[in-house]
Design a protein around this motif. Structure first.
Motif, PDB file in Angstrom:
ATOM      1  N   ASP A 229       0.862  -1.187   0.000  1.00 59.66           N
ATOM      2  CA  ASP A 229       0.000   0.000   0.000  1.00 59.66           C
ATOM      3  C   ASP A 229       0.895   1.233   0.000  1.00 59.66           C
ATOM      4  OD1 ASP A 229      -1.552   2.271   0.931  1.00 59.66           O
ATOM      5  OD2 ASP A 229      -3.103   0.847   1.549  1.00 59.66           O
ATOM      6  N   ILE A 230       0.942   1.929  -1.123  1.00 65.06           N
ATOM      7  CA  ILE A 230       1.864   3.058  -1.274  1.00 65.06           C
ATOM      8  C   ILE A 230       1.499   4.207  -0.351  1.00 65.06           C
ATOM      9  CG2 ILE A 230       2.690   4.827  -2.897  1.00 65.06           C
ATOM     10  CD1 ILE A 230       2.464   2.688  -5.104  1.00 65.06           C
ATOM     11  N   ASP A 231       0.213   4.512  -0.226  1.00 64.38           N
ATOM     12  CA  ASP A 231      -0.205   5.646   0.610  1.00 64.38           C
ATOM     13  C   ASP A 231       0.113   5.418   2.091  1.00 64.38           C
ATOM     14  OD1 ASP A 231      -1.143   7.087  -1.582  1.00 64.38           O
ATOM     15  OD2 ASP A 231      -3.148   6.200  -1.446  1.00 64.38           O
ATOM     16  N   LYS A 232      -0.057   4.194   2.553  1.00 63.08           N
ATOM     17  CA  LYS A 232       0.244   3.867   3.953  1.00 63.08           C
ATOM     18  C   LYS A 232       1.707   3.477   4.149  1.00 63.08           C
ATOM     19  CE  LYS A 232      -4.406   2.242   5.160  1.00 63.08           C
ATOM     20  NZ  LYS A 232      -5.193   1.083   5.649  1.00 63.08           N
ATOM     21  N   PHE A 233       2.416   3.253   3.059  1.00 63.66           N
ATOM     22  CA  PHE A 233       3.800   2.779   3.059  1.00 63.66           C
ATOM     23  C   PHE A 233       3.943   1.537   3.939  1.00 63.66           C
ATOM     24  CE2 PHE A 233       8.448   2.841   3.489  1.00 63.66           C
ATOM     25  CZ  PHE A 233       8.806   3.077   2.178  1.00 63.66           C
ATOM     26  N   GLU A 234       3.113   0.526   3.623  1.00 61.07           N
ATOM     27  CA  GLU A 234       3.193  -0.730   4.360  1.00 61.07           C
ATOM     28  C   GLU A 234       2.661  -1.875   3.504  1.00 61.07           C
ATOM     29  OE1 GLU A 234       0.854  -0.126   7.878  1.00 61.07           O
ATOM     30  OE2 GLU A 234      -1.005  -0.749   6.896  1.00 61.07           O
ATOM     31  N   TYR A 235       3.129  -3.084   3.837  1.00 60.00           N
ATOM     32  CA  TYR A 235       2.657  -4.277   3.150  1.00 60.00           C
ATOM     33  C   TYR A 235       1.286  -4.682   3.690  1.00 60.00           C
ATOM     34  CZ  TYR A 235       7.157  -4.979   0.896  1.00 60.00           C
ATOM     35  OH  TYR A 235       8.271  -4.828   0.118  1.00 60.00           O
ATOM     36  N   LEU A 236       0.515  -5.362   2.857  1.00 59.88           N
ATOM     37  CA  LEU A 236      -0.784  -5.865   3.275  1.00 59.88           C
ATOM     38  C   LEU A 236      -0.615  -7.182   4.028  1.00 59.88           C
ATOM     39  CD1 LEU A 236      -2.945  -5.307   0.052  1.00 59.88           C
ATOM     40  CD2 LEU A 236      -2.362  -3.683   1.866  1.00 59.88           C
ATOM     41  N   GLY A 237      -1.544  -7.448   4.959  1.00 57.98           N
ATOM     42  CA  GLY A 237      -1.583  -8.734   5.629  1.00 57.98           C
ATOM     43  C   GLY A 237      -2.033  -9.819   4.670  1.00 57.98           C
ATOM     44  N   TYR A 238      -1.957 -11.061   5.121  1.00 52.69           N
ATOM     45  CA  TYR A 238      -2.199 -12.210   4.233  1.00 52.69           C
ATOM     46  C   TYR A 238      -3.602 -12.184   3.639  1.00 52.69           C
ATOM     47  CZ  TYR A 238      -2.920 -17.005   2.700  1.00 52.69           C
ATOM     48  OH  TYR A 238      -3.234 -18.116   1.960  1.00 52.69           O
TER      49      TYR A 238
END
Length: 318
Positions: A229-238
């Motif tokens: 997720d570019i806006d949150k700067f984090e990977y998504l959970g499974y």
């Protein structure tokens, strides 16, 4: 520890690594200089003994004992005050070995890898004992680590792009990264999601990493392992990762266990890495990637790392 039927060598433990050394060269608690596998040493007199290995440190087996890395006494360094954990890479002139880029993956760079996306490199489990202990028991998933080329595709504020591990690439229909865009209709699918997002996966097939899965050129494939997720700067959970992969009508890397409680035993995790590939039972599995079921990022510490199968590294001389 001693090695059976070996009088001149023994095995020492450095972090989570097993390393074969000359007998009695080191004792427990000694400060040493350690270099991981894939370290590339300069062609200097003190490293001349590495010439027949082309100055590269690989995984090897000696008298039945797997050895990963190399140890030096402290006098390999210039005089100075060194503490445990000091990075002496530049002092020794060591670089990281990078395999040559095959023709099908070479392309013109539009720029460096985008700063709004995390790179795909995973840390080896052997250096993560503290993190394993800290997060022991956390629900995780683990998947097969495929031996190919890392690819990232992004849609950000109206712009679409394709990237190798380190570069943002100019569009080129002759390049395999961009051929995958057409094969999977990636640009159109990401635009339809209506959010700033990046997908990351492994390219495998003819011309890539010796094609260990025995695919022909028309069968080159992309298997997804991350969504960012570019806006949150984090990977998504499974769960959200799987949901979006299904929306994109694409494939994931083979998942082996989606309800795994993290353990803090490095040797046991290395054992889990062993086996054959889900894509070709005649090919050894490169290893596994373990991630928390829900994304965890504690002060920059993610529960996401790799355990590489030593049998794979020895067979393919990596």
């Amino acid at each position: 520890k001693p090695i059976e039927n070996a009088d001149k060598i023994e095995v020492v433990k450095v972090l989570g690594w097993n390393v074969v050394v000359k007998k009695d060269e080191f004792k427990i608690g000694d400060k040493i200089v350690y270099a991981e596998i894939d370290s590339l040493f300069p062609e200097k007199e003190e490293f001349e003994f590495l010439r027949d290995r082309h100055f590269r440190i690989r995984t090897i087996r000696l008298r039945g004992q797997v050895s990963q890395g190399i140890c030096f006494p402290m006098d390999i360094l210039p005089e100075g005050n060194y503490e445990i954990g000091d990075d002496v890479t530049k002092i020794l002139g060591v670089t990281k070995y990078e395999p040559p880029i095959p023709a099908c993956l070479s392309g013109q760079a539009k720029g460096t890898f985008p700063s709004f996306i995390e790179k795909t490199d995973e840390t080896r489990v052997q250096v993560l004992q503290d993190r394993l202990t800290k997060f022991k028991g956390v629900k995780c998933v683990y998947s097969e680590k495929l031996d190919g080329a890392s690819a990232t595709y992004y849609f950000n504020n109206g712009e679409f792009g394709a990237c190798s591990r380190s570069l943002n690439l100019v569009k080129d229909d002759r390049n395999t990264y961009w051929q995958m865009v057409e094969k999977y209709d990636i640009e159109s699918k990401l635009r339809k999601l209506g959010r700033n997002i990046a997908i990351q996966g492994e390219l495998i097939g003819d011309g890539i990493q010796s094609n260990k899965y025995n695919l022909n050129q028309s069968e080159r494939r992309l298997y997804l392992f991350n969504i960012f997720d570019i806006d949150k700067f984090e990977y998504l959970g499974y769960e959200e990762f799987i949901s979006i992969v299904n929306q994109l009508d694409m494939e994931t890397v083979p998942f082996i266990d989606t309800d795994f409680k993290l353990i803090d035993d490095i040797e046991a995790l290395i054992e889990l890495s062993k086996g054959t590939s889900a894509l070709n039972k005649n090919t050894r599995r490169e290893g596994i990637v373990i991630k928390s079921y829900e994304e965890i990022n504690d002060m920059g510490e993610r529960v996401s790392f790799k355990a590489i199968n030593p049998d794979f590294l020895i067979k393919y001389k990596e």
